[in-house]
Design a protein around this motif. Structure first.
Motif: not given
Length: 555
Positions: A282-305
């Motif tokens: 799971a990736l971090p969530a967008e909530t009233d108190r948490q905003k995502i500025r950027k997400i990038e892979p570590i080590g290996l690429p991933f697809t997102e669902e």
């Protein structure tokens, strides 16, 4: 109406660290300087907030101020509280000889002066006592919203309180004592507060004092081994930035820009070979108190669902074997804030019925909650008594669980009926019991989490490693939405009373993800691999790291 803190940053928003201070409680701004009481030493301090330069004003009679916790300055008079007494002294008097104003039946904590009125907080009675400055007669009292030692300031038609146990600042109506809103402080043990008026802009910033103890490693050359674990006093003053939105019914306070990384290092304990593998995190969530500025892979690429509204990183492998070594995961740059929802029981009197989809998903035993056992069913009835209001029910269930359990860590999580009999539980076991009792009382709830950043916001730019993962819960109020509640951190006293700082509130250091879905799942050939077949913990070592990049203001 939206009430905001000042947008300006006087003193560059710096943390003020008075020299030689041990335990600061009451603070006040007067003539462009910060005045403070050092309760431990009895020092009345005058501090230059730009440089931290510190003067002991009462150098001849500091003993009169030992134990003082409240401080206020008005009309060239300095007021302070110590033990059960309220004193004042003339700032024109070089000796600062205290004169008794009034003596209480219990200990006086904080003090504020507004025109002809004196406001005094008293933890013992749970009240704000109001006196006439001229006659010394008590006018009336208001009830305090928290359970700890409170300090106080008055601004126009508002009363402002710090509470050291609640880790909270409250804003009250001065006439009625009704809570307008409350905000969590970024540090524990707030002990004083004062508004600074910026003469250049005319705007005000709220500063809060803190006093507690911190652990450190002492190098003692006379010991063997020479390193010792010790405690030392920690006290400072820091600006509190906040934003209250009455329409959305929540307040935000001091936020931080945080870089979080989660990575798995393949290192199997036993021989294994898996084909057509999906490793889902799971990736971090967008909530009233948490905003995502950027997400990038570590080590290996991933697809997102997207799964049930939650973003999932999917790493794919044709084959995973014991000899393989990989590092893979994600790194996210997050804005995280402290949040406190301002929902009252009266707001929950006429809520709509719970939707069928929530009943089917969040009222069932889907996680070994032992909801069919006699001990859990009986506990569900006992926890709420005759209460009918849904918010009071949840509050009663929380207090019931806190009464029955004490915190302790175990290598595995037992079901609620075993935990309740044992009386000791980890955060996950607290949570399991909370979920079971809420669901049996028709309150939709779910597990959320997953990690907490080590709460050291002054340590910017340094990788911080959490010791454990962590889970808490969200409960659902129909027509209002999901609200957070911590699993165990508010269970700080045997038998209570318990703080409500994390009842409908989260501190800035909570990292939210995995809402209603598993945090990490392993699939092979399209089928979920269960723990009995292969445990993720036996396949890989997880690496979790936080780096605090900057402090933010919600305005």
């Amino acid at each position: 109406m939206i009430l905001n803190s000042a947008n300006s940053l006087p003193f560059d928003g710096k943390t003020i660290r008075p020299i030689a201070a041990c335990s600061i409680y009451g603070i006040a701004f007067y003539e462009d300087l910060l005045w403070a009481i050092d309760s431990r030493n009895g020092y009345l301090l005058k501090i230059d907030p730009h440089t931290d330069n510190t003067i002991i004003v009462n150098s001849q009679n500091w003993s009169n101020f030992i134990g003082a916790t409240g401080l206020a300055i008005a009309d060239n008079l300095l007021w302070f509280t110590t033990e059960d007494s309220i004193y004042y002294c003339d700032l024109a008097d070089p000796q600062l000889n205290p004169e008794l104003f009034v003596r209480l039946s219990y200990r006086a904590d904080g003090i504020a002066v507004w025109q002809s009125t004196i406001y005094v907080t008293c933890q013992k009675t749970g009240e704000i006592l109001i006196y006439n400055r001229e006659t010394k007669e008590k006018i009336t009292h208001l009830y305090s919203p928290g359970i700890g030692i409170e300090n106080i300031a008055v601004r126009d038609e508002e009363i402002w309180l710090t509470d050291d146990l609640e880790q909270t600042v409250y804003c009250l109506e001065r006439a009625t004592g009704k809570t307008i809103f409350s905000v969590l402080t970024p540090f524990e043990a707030p002990t004083g507060l004062a508004f600074y008026l910026d003469p250049a802009t005319g705007k005000q910033t709220l500063y809060v004092a803190y006093a507690d103890r911190e652990i450190y490693i002492r190098d003692n050359p006379n010991a063997n081994p020479n390193y010792e674990l010790q405690y030392r006093d920690r006290t400072f003053i820091h600006p509190l930035y906040f934003h209250y939105d009455p329409e959305k019914r929540y307040s935000l306070s001091n936020g931080y820009l945080v870089e979080m990384s989660y990575a798995e290092e393949m290192s199997p304990l036993d021989p294994i070979e898996l084909k057509d593998v999906e490793w889902r995190i799971a990736l971090p969530a967008e909530t009233d108190r948490q905003k995502i500025r950027k997400i990038e892979p570590i080590g290996l690429p991933f697809t997102e669902e997207i799964q049930d509204g939650q973003r999932i990183a999917v790493f794919k492998f044709d084959v995973l074997k014991s000899e393989d070594r990989y590092v893979f995961g994600w790194k996210a740059t997050l804005e995280v804030w402290s949040i406190k929802y301002q929902i009252k029981p009266r707001d929950c009197e006429k809520l709509p019925e719970l939707e069928n989809e929530f009943r089917q998903k969040y009222l069932v035993d889907d996680d070994d909650l032992a909801m069919d056992t006699e001990i859990i069913r009986r506990a569900a009835e006992d926890a709420i008594g005759r209460e009918t209001n849904i918010l009071r029910k949840i509050y009663s269930i929380r207090n019931y669980v806190y009464d029955k359990l004490s915190y302790g860590i175990k290598p595995h999580i037992d079901p609620p009926h075993i935990v309740l009999k044992r009386g000791v539980g980890s955060c996950g076991e607290y949570l399991g019991l909370l979920l079971a009792l809420c669901r049996l009382n028709n309150i939709a709830c779910r597990t959320v989490g997953r990690y907490k950043c080590p709460p050291y916001p002054h340590q910017k730019g340094i990788p911080l490693l959490p010791d454990y993962n962590h889970v808490w819960m969200e409960f659902y109020l129909p027509g209002i939405g999901w609200l957070p509640m911590e699993s165990n951190p508010d269970d700080i006293f045997e038998g209570g009373p318990y703080p409500t700082r994390f009842f409908m509130g989260l501190a800035w250091y909570h990292a939210e993800m995995s809402k209603g879905v598993p945090f990490e799942v392993l699939k092979s050939e399209g089928v979920v691999v269960n723990k009995e077949q292969v445990s993720i913990g036996e396949l890989a070592i997880n690496h979790v790291r936080f780096t605090i990049l900057a402090e933010l203001s919600p305005d």
